[in-house]
Design an enzyme around this catalytic site. Structure first.
Site, PDB file in Angstrom:
ATOM      1  N   ASP A   1     -15.707  -7.558  11.518  1.00  8.90           N
ATOM      2  CA  ASP A   1     -14.653  -8.516  11.181  1.00  8.90           C
ATOM      3  C   ASP A   1     -14.523  -9.633  12.222  1.00  8.90           C
ATOM      4  O   ASP A   1     -14.065 -10.726  11.904  1.00  8.90           O
ATOM      5  CB  ASP A   1     -13.295  -7.795  11.064  1.00  8.90           C
ATOM      6  CG  ASP A   1     -13.060  -7.221   9.677  1.00  8.90           C
ATOM      7  OD1 ASP A   1     -14.057  -7.048   8.940  1.00  8.90           O
ATOM      8  OD2 ASP A   1     -11.901  -6.933   9.327  1.00  8.90           O
TER       9      ASP A   1
ATOM     10  N   ARG B   1       0.838  -1.209   0.000  1.00  3.67           N
ATOM     11  CA  ARG B   1       0.000   0.000   0.000  1.00  3.67           C
ATOM     12  C   ARG B   1       0.864   1.246   0.000  1.00  3.67           C
ATOM     13  O   ARG B   1       1.952   1.267   0.563  1.00  3.67           O
ATOM     14  CB  ARG B   1      -0.890   0.023   1.239  1.00  3.67           C
ATOM     15  CG  ARG B   1      -1.828  -1.155   1.275  1.00  3.67           C
ATOM     16  CD  ARG B   1      -2.469  -1.274   2.620  1.00  3.67           C
ATOM     17  NE  ARG B   1      -3.841  -0.834   2.567  1.00  3.67           N
ATOM     18  CZ  ARG B   1      -4.711  -1.011   3.554  1.00  3.67           C
ATOM     19  NH1 ARG B   1      -4.348  -1.582   4.676  1.00  3.67           N
ATOM     20  NH2 ARG B   1      -5.943  -0.590   3.445  1.00  3.67           N
TER      21      ARG B   1
HETATM   22  P1  FAD Z   1     -10.812  -3.715  13.339  1.00  2.39           P
HETATM   23  O1  FAD Z   1     -10.653  -2.510  12.511  1.00  2.39           O
HETATM   24  O2  FAD Z   1      -9.783  -4.779  13.239  1.00  2.39           O
HETATM   25  O3  FAD Z   1     -10.933  -3.229  14.852  1.00  2.39           O
HETATM   26  C1  FAD Z   1     -10.827  -4.124  15.927  1.00  2.39           C
HETATM   27  C2  FAD Z   1     -10.488  -3.326  17.186  1.00  2.39           C
HETATM   28  O4  FAD Z   1     -10.521  -4.198  18.305  1.00  2.39           O
HETATM   29  C3  FAD Z   1      -9.083  -2.730  17.139  1.00  2.39           C
HETATM   30  O5  FAD Z   1      -9.140  -1.393  17.579  1.00  2.39           O
HETATM   31  C4  FAD Z   1      -8.281  -3.623  18.089  1.00  2.39           C
HETATM   32  O6  FAD Z   1      -7.220  -2.939  18.722  1.00  2.39           O
HETATM   33  C5  FAD Z   1      -9.355  -4.038  19.091  1.00  2.39           C
HETATM   34  N1  FAD Z   1      -9.089  -5.340  19.722  1.00  2.39           N
HETATM   35  C6  FAD Z   1      -8.670  -6.482  19.131  1.00  2.39           C
HETATM   36  N2  FAD Z   1      -8.550  -7.471  20.039  1.00  2.39           N
HETATM   37  C7  FAD Z   1      -8.908  -6.951  21.236  1.00  2.39           C
HETATM   38  C8  FAD Z   1      -9.002  -7.490  22.556  1.00  2.39           C
HETATM   39  N3  FAD Z   1      -8.716  -8.785  22.815  1.00  2.39           N
HETATM   40  N4  FAD Z   1      -9.391  -6.667  23.571  1.00  2.39           N
HETATM   41  C9  FAD Z   1      -9.700  -5.362  23.319  1.00  2.39           C
HETATM   42  N5  FAD Z   1      -9.635  -4.791  22.075  1.00  2.39           N
HETATM   43  C10 FAD Z   1      -9.248  -5.588  21.044  1.00  2.39           C
HETATM   44  N6  FAD Z   1     -13.639  -2.314   3.729  1.00  2.39           N
HETATM   45  C11 FAD Z   1     -14.452  -1.460   3.023  1.00  2.39           C
HETATM   46  O7  FAD Z   1     -15.664  -1.365   3.311  1.00  2.39           O
HETATM   47  N7  FAD Z   1     -13.957  -0.725   2.001  1.00  2.39           N
HETATM   48  C12 FAD Z   1     -12.639  -0.792   1.613  1.00  2.39           C
HETATM   49  O8  FAD Z   1     -12.245  -0.081   0.697  1.00  2.39           O
HETATM   50  C13 FAD Z   1     -11.779  -1.689   2.323  1.00  2.39           C
HETATM   51  N8  FAD Z   1     -10.483  -1.807   1.970  1.00  2.39           N
HETATM   52  C14 FAD Z   1      -9.681  -2.690   2.656  1.00  2.39           C
HETATM   53  C15 FAD Z   1      -8.341  -2.856   2.245  1.00  2.39           C
HETATM   54  C16 FAD Z   1      -7.512  -3.763   2.913  1.00  2.39           C
HETATM   55  C17 FAD Z   1      -6.092  -3.978   2.419  1.00  2.39           C
HETATM   56  C18 FAD Z   1      -8.022  -4.508   4.028  1.00  2.39           C
HETATM   57  C19 FAD Z   1      -7.142  -5.486   4.789  1.00  2.39           C
HETATM   58  C20 FAD Z   1      -9.345  -4.345   4.435  1.00  2.39           C
HETATM   59  C21 FAD Z   1     -10.192  -3.453   3.745  1.00  2.39           C
HETATM   60  N9  FAD Z   1     -11.534  -3.290   4.111  1.00  2.39           N
HETATM   61  C22 FAD Z   1     -12.334  -2.442   3.403  1.00  2.39           C
HETATM   62  C23 FAD Z   1     -12.098  -4.043   5.243  1.00  2.39           C
HETATM   63  C24 FAD Z   1     -12.149  -3.178   6.497  1.00  2.39           C
HETATM   64  O9  FAD Z   1     -10.877  -2.598   6.712  1.00  2.39           O
HETATM   65  C25 FAD Z   1     -12.554  -3.991   7.722  1.00  2.39           C
HETATM   66  O10 FAD Z   1     -13.714  -4.736   7.426  1.00  2.39           O
HETATM   67  C26 FAD Z   1     -12.866  -3.093   8.927  1.00  2.39           C
HETATM   68  O11 FAD Z   1     -11.814  -2.196   9.185  1.00  2.39           O
HETATM   69  C27 FAD Z   1     -13.115  -3.952  10.166  1.00  2.39           C
HETATM   70  O12 FAD Z   1     -13.413  -3.136  11.255  1.00  2.39           O
HETATM   71  P2  FAD Z   1     -13.616  -3.768  12.700  1.00  2.39           P
HETATM   72  O13 FAD Z   1     -13.865  -2.607  13.605  1.00  2.39           O
HETATM   73  O14 FAD Z   1     -14.601  -4.875  12.656  1.00  2.39           O
HETATM   74  O15 FAD Z   1     -12.216  -4.440  13.057  1.00  2.39           O
END
Ligand code: FAD
Length: 433
Positions: A317, A201
């Site tokens: 996720d 990236r």
């Molecule tokens: P995360 O962003 O992983 O957040 C999880 C949080 O939980 C973090 O803050 C972490 O520190 C915390 N955590 C983890 N374990 C613990 C624990 N045991 N105790 C306390 N806290 C904890 N999606 C789109 O819609 N459009 C796009 O263009 C897109 N592009 C992408 C490009 C790439 C290369 C990738 C890899 C993904 C992309 N995605 C895109 C997908 C998107 O990034 C994810 O689906 C999204 O960020 C997930 O968000 P989340 O909050 O579920 O998880």
């Protein structure tokens, strides 16, 4: 005497956790967020949202949509406002830089809108009141009473505990909550699986990108297709920066299961894309000499049988991490949050106490499983379509176009109001049973 409002604990403060927290607070619920990091943080890369995700933002809270509007960047040419991506022949060695053949374009109501992740999160964090988020709280495990209305206990790595009436795990692709639900770290599905794709990236100042690639290629969303690799570029930061994501497939195992991102050198990018045409070579030239390589893992090998277990549920996720080829992973997290928020706000849930939360999570799981797990598989297929690896399709641009259009429209046409109505109707049935 007024009854005390129940408390919902959210584990994780990424996009899912923060959006859900705001949506629940706007519905007048008590929320506590537990995040392992010392502060909110996102990486400096772009993320795009499709029309279904934008509708879901509005359903969560108009403030979230307003935060998105503040930081969103569209294609810079007004004539391309509705273009999601132009799909171009990145493998064409005979074209000049910036003059690859356009194979087809996909369009939707919001086009290639994108936000700088960190800036979007910054705007949303302003909407979370002080005292709601607890940092440096890494969840180790959960204990929930087997019967009755007792609290669910969260146990953190620092030895502290917290109690809540219900827990939503928004802890991302390596979720502890998912492993806990499935019964341990070694159970299939607890750990995400490598898809044999990785991505480099980069963020390029727009002036440099225009100079190197020409106006259209720099300022509008482009997908450069080719054998075993594809590169996408789109403008972020109100058009001042061009975001680059270069994907490649190989059969090797990812070398370090603990770290999904590893530092690398630009030589590896040149090696991976050595058979691509001059526009792709020019994009690589623009990248920094030292950069990060991101392994693409997902939960597609062992989808969860259910997203709920008693009064604990996973969302985003944590439940269904997808590869990014639809650009819809975060968007589907926002759909999840909109459905969850409306279920948890139902007065019938609160009246029923512990059973109410169990029912809400059961209804959430029933309503969200099919669409979210389809997305994970469809995203894998799309990655292969872009890289001429899809069975029965290969490099046939017409077939790639037809399949990409159908798959993306299935995502883009998702109507959040209908999803919420379906989940609420299922909740009513579960509560009556
Ligand atoms: P995360 O962003 O992983 O957040 C999880 C949080 O939980 C973090 O803050 C972490 O520190 C915390 N955590 C983890 N374990 C613990 C624990 N045991 N105790 C306390 N806290 C904890 N999606 C789109 O819609 N459009 C796009 O263009 C897109 N592009 C992408 C490009 C790439 C290369 C990738 C890899 C993904 C992309 N995605 C895109 C997908 C998107 O990034 C994810 O689906 C999204 O960020 C997930 O968000 P989340 O909050 O579920 O998880």
């Amino acid at each position: 005497m007024a009854t005390k409002k129940p408390t919902i604990a959210i584990v994780g403060g990424g996009i899912s956790g923060v959006v859900l927290a705001i949506a629940l607070i706007r519905r007048d619920l008590n929320v506590q967020v537990y995040e392992q990091a010392h502060a909110f943080g996102e990486i400096g890369a772009g993320v795009a949202f499709s029309p279904n995700a934008v509708r879901a933002m509005r359903a969560c809270s108009p403030d979230i949509y307003a935060a998105f509007e503040k930081v969103v960047t569209h294609n810079q040419w007004p004539s391309k406002k509705n273009v999601w991506f132009d799909f171009q022949d990145g493998y064409d060695k005979n074209s000049k830089v910036g003059e690859e053949k356009v194979l087809f374009s996909l369009t939707n109501d919001y086009g290639a809108n994108s936000v700088h992740r960190a800036h979007f999160l910054d705007e949303m964090v302003k909407l979370v009141p002080e005292g709601v988020t607890h940092f440096k709280k890494h969840l180790d495990t959960i204990e929930q009473p087997t019967s009755g209305d007792g609290k669910v206990t969260l146990k953190f790595h620092d030895g502290t505990t917290a109690e809540a009436d219900a827990v939503v795990g928004c802890d991302g692709i390596k979720a502890r909550t998912r492993a806990w639900m499935l019964g341990g770290d070694d159970v299939p599905g607890a750990a995400p699986v490598y898809t044999h794709k990785y991505a480099y990236r980069g963020l390029i100042p727009m002036e440099r990108a225009v100079e190197a690639l020409g106006d259209d290629n720099a300022k509008n969303g482009k997908m450069h297709l080719g054998k075993d690799g594809h590169i996408l570029t789109f403008p972020v930061d109100h058009g001042s920066v061009m975001n680059v994501v270069a994907f490649h497939t190989n059969h090797d195992e990812w070398p370090d299961a603990k770290h999904l991102t590893l530092p690398t050198k630009k030589e590896h990018v040149y090696e991976d894309f050595k058979d691509f045409g001059p526009t792709v070579q020019k994009i690589i030239e623009l990248l920094e000499p030292n950069l990060d390589c991101w392994a693409i893992f997902d939960t597609g090998a062992n989808p969860m049988p259910a997203y709920n277990k008693g009064r604990v549920c996973v969302l985003g996720d944590a439940g269904h991490a997808t590869s990014p080829h639809h650009g819809a992973g975060a968007g589907i997290c926002i759909e999840d949050a909109a459905v969850m928020a409306d279920l948890l706000a139902e007065s019938s849930v609160h009246r029923a106490g512990a059973k109410g939360f169990e029912a809400a999570f059961q209804a959430f799981s029933d309503a969200r499983k099919e669409r979210t797990q389809w997305l994970v598989q469809s995203s894998r297929r799309s990655g292969d379509l872009y890289e001429w690896r899809a069975e029965g399709v290969g490099s046939d641009a017409e077939k790639i176009h037809a399949e990409c259009k159908e798959r993306n429209e299935q995502i883009w046409n998702g109507q959040i109001d209908e999803m919420i109505a379906e989940a609420k109707s299922s909740l009513a049935t579960i509560l009556k049973a």
